[in-house]
Enzyme design. Structure first.
Site, PDB file in Angstrom:
ATOM      1  N   HIS A  17      -5.397  27.997  46.334  1.00 21.54           N
ATOM      2  CA  HIS A  17      -4.086  27.563  45.839  1.00 21.54           C
ATOM      3  C   HIS A  17      -3.523  26.490  46.758  1.00 21.54           C
ATOM      4  O   HIS A  17      -3.977  26.311  47.895  1.00 21.54           O
ATOM      5  CB  HIS A  17      -3.123  28.753  45.765  1.00 21.54           C
ATOM      6  CG  HIS A  17      -2.850  29.385  47.101  1.00 21.54           C
ATOM      7  ND1 HIS A  17      -3.757  30.212  47.729  1.00 21.54           N
ATOM      8  CD2 HIS A  17      -1.780  29.297  47.934  1.00 21.54           C
ATOM      9  CE1 HIS A  17      -3.266  30.613  48.891  1.00 21.54           C
ATOM     10  NE2 HIS A  17      -2.075  30.064  49.051  1.00 21.54           N
ATOM     11  N   ASP A  30       0.267  25.732  48.246  1.00 19.08           N
ATOM     12  CA  ASP A  30       1.484  26.542  48.399  1.00 19.08           C
ATOM     13  C   ASP A  30       2.562  26.163  47.396  1.00 19.08           C
ATOM     14  O   ASP A  30       2.934  24.992  47.281  1.00 19.08           O
ATOM     15  CB  ASP A  30       2.041  26.413  49.819  1.00 19.08           C
ATOM     16  CG  ASP A  30       1.144  27.073  50.855  1.00 19.08           C
ATOM     17  OD1 ASP A  30       0.448  28.044  50.503  1.00 19.08           O
ATOM     18  OD2 ASP A  30       1.148  26.624  52.019  1.00 19.08           O
ATOM     19  N   HIS A  62      -6.293  25.994  49.579  1.00 18.68           N
ATOM     20  CA  HIS A  62      -6.762  26.887  50.629  1.00 18.68           C
ATOM     21  C   HIS A  62      -6.762  28.333  50.155  1.00 18.68           C
ATOM     22  O   HIS A  62      -6.136  28.678  49.149  1.00 18.68           O
ATOM     23  CB  HIS A  62      -5.899  26.750  51.893  1.00 18.68           C
ATOM     24  CG  HIS A  62      -4.483  27.215  51.699  1.00 18.68           C
ATOM     25  ND1 HIS A  62      -3.520  26.434  51.097  1.00 18.68           N
ATOM     26  CD2 HIS A  62      -3.862  28.387  52.010  1.00 18.68           C
ATOM     27  CE1 HIS A  62      -2.371  27.095  51.050  1.00 18.68           C
ATOM     28  NE2 HIS A  62      -2.551  28.292  51.597  1.00 18.68           N
ATOM     29  N   ARG A 114       4.327  31.428  58.405  1.00 14.65           N
ATOM     30  CA  ARG A 114       4.069  30.111  57.823  1.00 14.65           C
ATOM     31  C   ARG A 114       5.372  29.339  57.718  1.00 14.65           C
ATOM     32  O   ARG A 114       6.382  29.872  57.254  1.00 14.65           O
ATOM     33  CB  ARG A 114       3.464  30.319  56.439  1.00 14.65           C
ATOM     34  CG  ARG A 114       2.979  29.068  55.751  1.00 14.65           C
ATOM     35  CD  ARG A 114       2.432  29.429  54.377  1.00 14.65           C
ATOM     36  NE  ARG A 114       3.471  29.418  53.348  1.00 14.65           N
ATOM     37  CZ  ARG A 114       3.315  29.872  52.116  1.00 14.65           C
ATOM     38  NH1 ARG A 114       2.179  30.413  51.751  1.00 14.65           N
ATOM     39  NH2 ARG A 114       4.295  29.812  51.236  1.00 14.65           N
TER      40      ARG A 114
END
Length: 372
Positions: free
Chosen positions: A185, A187, A334, A354
């Protein structure tokens, strides 16, 4: 001179706000009593809500960079080692602290991330510099994103919590009915101005496993035949946040921002490099606008398989607790690789946070823009 009491004590309104804030801890307090980074453990603010993200001006820091990157890559310091992890994607840097970078170095880093997809820094003190400095570092590259449904760090709702341990198996349970834990995906690509640079650091890592893999969407695009490229360059695809929000509500999670859909160009052009990249991903891309259902499904199936299975345009990174990875969501997809046993104390806990920055409204070939 000592500060006044008024400077030290929170105001009545601040106390009221804290009292009304409902935080749901997503971990076992007793299990982490001695954990050094317990203040970063996952919580859910079940009070604060946000309106849809309004359009805003964005200028990529890579546009300010010297393309030769002399301040980042030309330091003539024997302690600084720069290594290409694969020919097409991924660069590793040791001997340079992110927390000490000057602005001109950050600009060159933004350009390097755009060119290489992901840059991995080893031997970092980033996790120990405190929330405010961590937040300030991220904000240099763009407006910080607040995840609409995810757990976060207490006092830093912009820090999306990455946590998988025996006291919180939510991430594992979501994929328990699938053959693989992987899911490529970009983000929150459903946002109208989806993310540019994301930073991830892990505070606790398993003794083995728990890697992350990235695919170069630039290289994936370049591998396509010319007729397919020409077709895709004129098309948009729908990216939707609705399934994510619906799943969260089903699981009893708080949705702090209502979901949105965006119709992004399938091939987007990076503002700092001019490179073309595929901008679809199995995580959030649902259909191609203007095509029949069968046509859309067939093309997306082809692209998703290409993104997920083309190991020759991918890189897999092993973590330790002094590693920080930064990637550009505009040119990569990723996936986490949850291949370790969270119930085995020898393999341990995977925990980090994150920081995600929002970028520009995507623009494709011949000026094809995102619409919603």
């Amino acid at each position: 001179m000592a500060p006044s009491v008024a400077d030290v004590l929170p105001s009545t309104s601040e106390l009221k706000e804290k009292a009304e804030l409902k935080l749901n801890k997503a971990y076992d307090t007793a299990q982490h009593a001695a954990y050094k980074y317990s203040s970063y453990l996952p919580v859910y603010d079940e009070t604060t809500t946000f309106p849809p993200t309004e359009p805003f001006e964005f200028s990529d820091k890579g546009l300010l960079a010297d393309k030769a990157k002399p301040h980042l890559l030309g330091l003539n310091d024997p302690n600084v080692v720069v290594t290409k992890l694969t020919p097409r994607v991924g660069t590793e840097i040791t001997g340079l602290q992110l927390s000490e970078l000057r602005d001109e170095q950050k600009n060159e880093l933004a350009l390097l991330i755009a060119e290489r997809g992901v840059v991995v820094f080893r031997g970092q003190n980033f996790k120990d510099i405190g929330v405010e400095k961590q937040k300030e570092f991220g904000q240099y590259f763009g407006r910080l994103h607040v995840h609409p449904v995810g757990a976060h760090v207490e006092g830093a709702i912009e820090f999306h919590n990455i946590y998988l341990g025996p006291d919180n198996l939510y991430r594992a349970q979501r994929r328990s009915e699938k053959l693989t834990t992987t899911g490529y995906h970009s983000d929150v690509s459903y946002e109208h101005q989806p993310p540019g640079i994301t930073l991830l650091t892990l505070l606790a890592v398993p003794s083995t496993g728990g890697d992350t893999a990235w695919t170069s969407q630039v290289a994936a695009y370049e591998r396509l035949s010319e007729p397919i490229k020409a077709l895709l360059e004129g098309l948009r695809a729908e990216h939707s946040g609705f399934p994510q929000a619906e799943n969260a509500r089903r699981d009893g999670k708080f949705v702090r921002r209502e979901p949105v859909k965006s119709h992004h160009p399938i091939v987007r052009v990076h503002p700092a490099t001019g490179q073309k990249a595929l901008f679809v991903n199995p995580g959030f891309t649902k259909k191609i606008i203007g095509l029949k259902t069968e046509e859309s499904d067939a093309i997306l199936k082809l692209l998703f398989k290409h993104i997920s299975q083309s190991a020759d345009v991918q890189v897999r990174v092993k973590w330790d607790d002094q590693t920080v990875s930064l990637w550009d969501n505009r040119v990569t997809a990723h996936t986490a690789i949850s291949d370790y046993d969270v119930h085995n104390e020898e393999e341990g806990l995977r925990h980090g946070f994150r920081i995600t920055t929002l970028g520009e409204r995507p623009v494709g070939v011949n000026g094809l823009e995102t619409v919603w």
